[in-house]
Design a protein around this motif. Structure first.
Motif, PDB file in Angstrom:
ATOM      1  N   PRO A   1     -11.070-102.499-124.844  1.00 49.76           N
ATOM      2  CA  PRO A   1     -10.611-101.356-124.048  1.00 49.76           C
ATOM      3  C   PRO A   1      -9.914-101.781-122.744  1.00 49.76           C
ATOM      4  O   PRO A   1      -9.274-100.959-122.091  1.00 49.76           O
ATOM      5  CB  PRO A   1     -11.907-100.592-123.741  1.00 49.76           C
TER       6      PRO A   1
ATOM      7  N   ASN B   1      -7.370 -98.861-124.222  1.00 53.18           N
ATOM      8  CA  ASN B   1      -7.031 -98.918-125.638  1.00 53.18           C
ATOM      9  C   ASN B   1      -8.069 -98.232-126.482  1.00 53.18           C
ATOM     10  O   ASN B   1      -8.803 -98.887-127.215  1.00 53.18           O
ATOM     11  CB  ASN B   1      -7.030-100.382-126.093  1.00 53.18           C
ATOM     12  N   PHE B   2      -8.246 -96.970-126.350  1.00 52.62           N
ATOM     13  CA  PHE B   2      -9.020 -96.213-127.335  1.00 52.62           C
ATOM     14  C   PHE B   2      -8.501 -94.793-127.345  1.00 52.62           C
ATOM     15  O   PHE B   2      -7.781 -94.392-126.433  1.00 52.62           O
ATOM     16  CB  PHE B   2     -10.533 -96.318-127.111  1.00 52.62           C
TER      17      PHE B   2
END
Ligand SMILES: Cc1cc2nc3c(=O)[nH]c(=O)nc-3n(C[C@H](O)[C@H](O)[C@H](O)COP(=O)(O)O)c2cc1C
Lengths: 231, 168
Positions: free
Chosen positions: A152, A181-182
């Motif tokens: 993440p 990044n999710f």
């Protein structure tokens, strides 16, 4: 090279702005002399403004409040502008960087806060280096163990690289906006369940209590004669 | 009712402002001392809808919910509000809920109250740059989206005299 790392979060204890400064620190040039400042609701002392004006670089880390700069930090920036006017040393060489984090998912919601910093630099005669905005900042506390640049924190790695690149080269660059990044839906769900509802529970409140609608308190409204009248 | 937040000093000596604020919820820089938000989220999770700081600005959420218009009169500062007006706005966090909703492809707050306000912002300042005006315009738009306002207007004045002509 003198660099001031400035934490502009007003919270007591751990802060997301502090997390960002901690991750930046090992990436700074080794020869840099680093000082740290905390800007809370209490104002800085006069001599601290002068110290800041003597720096080569200022790195401001702060949370986004109402799409902009929190009021206590804004007050400090206006005081600092005043010190540039009264001090006889010309501060052209001060370069300013900003790391902004926000609660909503999208980091580009920080773009107006970056513009405010840019406009402040112009008023003070400082050089705007660059900035980044990172969304879902309240997640940082739970991913402290994850190496920057992976999982993440992959995009945080890119954001820090962007900032450090400009610090090292001395060139101004456009700001960079990103988020973890999710999926956004996961942030929406986890902030509701793991953050707001869990905190409510700790305070012996139910999720529906968080939706309470307090009514108008008894305040006094001014009348045209200048007198105040109770409502 | 309107909520009128302004940063004009010695407001008592401005008869036009007194007339403009008659019967409205007026919050001026000469009023009680205001504390800065400390980012504790207590207004969401400890005393929902009310700020936990014990000063005269704890109930701004409920006070705004009793209004249909919010008027901000502020010196334009780097393309945003002055520290006092910004401080009052920051203390209005209890007006909204901690929960998220999607609007125009972005996350924003769910609203606590059914009522909504119109946003009307009067910026003043002698030598505003084009960038500052641009930032200010976009900031008011962003704030009104975030607070679920039903509309917004932004205008700029070189000085308080010009402002007086418009508001008298
Ligand atoms: C008064 C207040 C206003 C806020 N306004 C916004 C906002 O407009 N947009 C947003 O994305 N987050 C907003 N937030 C959330 C913070 O930016 C977020 O919680 C951030 O991670 C806090 O960082 P810190 O730990 O460094 O203080 C606001 C928080 C507070 C307390």
């Amino acid at each position: 090279m003198n660099i001031a790392l400035i934490n502009g979060s007003p919270k007591g204890g751990a802060t997301n702005s502090g997390f960002l400064l901690e991750k930046l620190r090992p990436l700074l040039p080794q020869e840099a002399a680093i000082s740290t400042y905390r800007i809370g609701p209490k104002a800085l002392k006069n001599e601290q403004y002068l110290e800041l004006l003597a720096m080569d670089m200022l790195v401001l880390a702060f949370p986004l409040y109402f799409d902009a700069i929190p009021s206590h930090l804004l007050r400090m920036l206006t005081e600092m502008e005043r010190s540039t006017q009264s001090s006889n040393q010309r501060p052209q060489t001060v370069r300013v960087y900003a790391m902004i984090n926000n609660g909503f998912f999208e980091g580009d919601q920080c773009k107006l806060a970056v513009e405010l910093i840019r406009n402040w630099c112009e008023r003070c005669g400082f050089m705007f280096g660059t900035a980044f905005g990172h969304g879902a900042g309240e997640m940082f506390g739970s991913v402290g163990h994850v190496p920057v640049g992976s999982g993440p924190l992959k995009n945080l790695g890119l954001a820090l690289e962007h900032l450090v690149g400009s610090i090292r080269s001395g060139e101004s660059t456009e700001p960079f906006f990103t988020q973890p990044n999710f999926p956004r839906g996961l942030w929406k769900l986890s902030s509701t369940q793991l953050f707001w509802n869990a905190t409510a529970k700790k305070n012996s409140l139910k999720p529906k209590d968080l939706r309470r609608r307090p009514g108008m308190p008894p305040i006094r409204l001014p009348q045209s004669g200048g007198k105040r009248q109770d409502v | 009712m309107k909520m009128i937040v302004h940063d004009l000093e010695n407001a008592g000596e401005l008869p036009w402002l007194t007339a403009f604020g008659s019967g409205q919820d007026v919050i001026g820089i000469d009023n009680a001392v205001i504390r800065h938000c400390t980012g504790c989220f207590g207004c969401w999770t400890r005393t929902p809808g009310t700020c936990v700081l014990k000063d005269e600005y704890r109930h701004l959420g409920a006070r705004l919910a009793a209004c249909d218009e919010m008027v901000l009169i502020s010196r334009c500062t780097y393309g945003g509000y002055s520290p006092f007006v910004c401080n009052v706005l920051n203390r209005m966090l209890p007006y909204v809920l901690p929960y998220f909703r999607m609007l125009k492809g972005q996350m924003h707050h769910q609203l606590r109250y059914e009522q909504t306000v119109k946003f009307n912002v009067y910026f003043y300042g002698e030598d505003l740059t084009a960038n500052e005006r641009q930032t200010a315009q976009e900031l008011v738009q962003a704030n009104s989206l975030n607070l679920g306002a039903k509309g917004f207007e932004v205008s700029f004045y070189d000085n308080i005299r010009q402002l007086k002509e418009v508001l008298s």
